[in-house]
Design a protein around this motif. Structure first.
Motif, short mmCIF file in Angstrom:
data_model
loop_
_atom_site.label_atom_id
_atom_site.label_comp_id
_atom_site.label_asym_id
_atom_site.label_seq_id
_atom_site.Cartn_x
_atom_site.Cartn_y
_atom_site.Cartn_z
N MET A 1 31.47 47.46 44.95
CA MET A 1 31.94 46.10 45.25
C MET A 1 33.45 46.01 44.99
SD MET A 1 29.50 44.08 46.29
CE MET A 1 30.06 42.44 45.83
N PRO A 2 34.19 45.38 45.87
CA PRO A 2 35.62 45.20 45.64
C PRO A 2 35.85 44.24 44.48
CG PRO A 2 34.92 43.96 47.56
CD PRO A 2 33.76 44.81 47.16
N ASN A 3 37.01 44.38 43.79
CA ASN A 3 37.27 43.46 42.69
C ASN A 3 37.65 42.08 43.22
OD1 ASN A 3 40.14 43.29 43.14
ND2 ASN A 3 40.41 45.26 42.11
N THR A 4 37.66 41.11 42.32
CA THR A 4 37.86 39.72 42.75
C THR A 4 39.26 39.50 43.36
OG1 THR A 4 38.52 39.17 40.48
CG2 THR A 4 36.22 38.79 41.09
N SER A 5 40.26 40.24 42.89
CA SER A 5 41.60 40.10 43.44
C SER A 5 41.65 40.53 44.91
CB SER A 5 42.60 40.94 42.63
OG SER A 5 42.70 40.49 41.30
N ILE A 6 40.96 41.61 45.22
CA ILE A 6 40.91 42.10 46.60
C ILE A 6 40.18 41.09 47.48
CG2 ILE A 6 40.06 43.91 48.12
CD1 ILE A 6 42.35 44.87 46.40
N THR A 7 39.07 40.56 47.00
CA THR A 7 38.30 39.57 47.75
C THR A 7 39.11 38.30 47.98
OG1 THR A 7 36.25 40.43 46.79
CG2 THR A 7 36.15 38.26 47.80
N VAL B 1 47.66 35.73 44.00
CA VAL B 1 46.85 36.77 43.39
C VAL B 1 47.68 38.04 43.28
CG1 VAL B 1 45.89 37.51 45.63
CG2 VAL B 1 44.64 38.01 43.53
N GLY B 2 47.52 38.76 42.17
CA GLY B 2 48.22 40.02 41.96
C GLY B 2 47.26 41.18 42.03
N ALA C 1 42.42 48.65 50.89
CA ALA C 1 41.32 48.01 50.13
C ALA C 1 41.02 46.63 50.68
CB ALA C 1 41.70 47.93 48.65
N ILE C 2 42.05 45.85 51.02
CA ILE C 2 41.83 44.52 51.59
C ILE C 2 41.21 44.64 52.98
CG2 ILE C 2 42.95 42.38 52.34
CD1 ILE C 2 45.14 42.99 50.23
#
Length: 278
Positions: A1-7, A257-258, A269-270
């Motif tokens: 699962m991608p991290n919350t920053s990527i999402t 977001v960073g 990733a995005i």
């Protein structure tokens, strides 16, 4: 699962009506361009300047063209040839796809002088190079406000000595030394007309955007031109900000977001989150 920053970044991009790409020097590292962060990185790329204990601010100065034109053009001639031969990394194509999919399109703000966005197929009219471009020349004096393309200058450089071997380019009007149309350190002779026109085009475009997102890539804190621009868009144009940087990725703003990654890795990733949702 991608991290919350990527999402979160993927959501910002999908909701936006306009994409603003804000790129610093770190954008080119994944294409193999040298990182001039600190003297260590700079001197590794230019050993002759390390031997002379000449740092980046001294090499990138109009005074150097006056004192030692062969060394000055050895430095800039090497960079010009390097940028001409560099292939933009995959992240450029990802950004171009995202930008072209937006209702209001895209714009680029960059402190880089390497011309990599043009080389990657981005429209020249959509790019603001705030520090100028190595692919354009001007008179060192300057004798006039004329700026011309550097296409006909093919530098031959002794890299070990950082010395230009062939003749430096000359101003076609006064026949004196020409220099890159780049804002250097301690520079009172830079002709900013081309950059000023790009800035005006960007501001007019921004005023037509309703929900822009800024993707900031590889922009450091030492010369914060790009970071200031990114944050100004968020504050003045109701924008959102995605800051991608392996070190200085924190953002002291809401609607931001960073992401602690390099430019290419962060964009890929995005993209992996966006694609399944399309």
């Amino acid at each position: 699962m991608p991290n919350t920053s990527i999402t979160q970044a993927a959501d910002y991009i999908q909701q936006a009506d306009a994409l603003i790409i804000a790129a610093g020097a770190g954008m080119g590292v994944d294409s193999g361009l040298p990182d001039f962060r600190g003297n260590e990185g700079f001197w590794k790329a230019y050993p002759a300047l390390a031997k002379a204990k000449m740092d980046f601010t001294q090499a990138a100065s109009p005074d150097t063209f006056v004192r030692d034109v062969k060394l000055a053009w050895g430095f800039y001639g090497h960079r010009l040839a390097l940028y001409r031969n560099t292939i933009p990394h995959e992240g450029f194509a990802i950004l171009k796809r995202w930008g072209e999919s937006k209702a209001k399109g895209y714009s680029v703000f960059t402190s880089n002088v390497d011309g990599q966005f043009q080389k990657a197929g981005f429209a020249a009219d959509n790019i603001y190079e705030c520090h100028g471009s190595i692919h354009h020349l001007q008179c060192l004096e300057p004798c006039s406000a004329t700026i011309w393309e550097a296409n006909s200058f093919l530098p031959e450089v002794d890299h070990e000595q950082c010395q230009l071997i062939n003749k430096p380019p000359l101003c076609p009007y006064c026949n004196q030394i020409a220099r890159p149309n780049i804002l250097m350190f301690g520079d009172w002779g830079w002709i900013s007309d081309r950059s000023d026109q790009q800035a005006e085009q960007l501001q007019l475009w921004l005023q037509r955007c309703n929900n822009p997102v800024v993707i900031e890539l590889g922009a450091g804190t030492h010369i914060p031109s790009v970071r200031r621009f990114s944050e100004q868009v968020v504050n003045s144009f109701n924008g959102k900000l995605i800051r991608i940087n392996p070190r200085d990725y924190e953002v002291p703003l809401q609607n931001a977001v960073g992401i602690s990654m390099g430019a290419k890795a962060g964009l890929i990733a995005i993209e992996q989150v966006i694609k399944p949702q399309q």
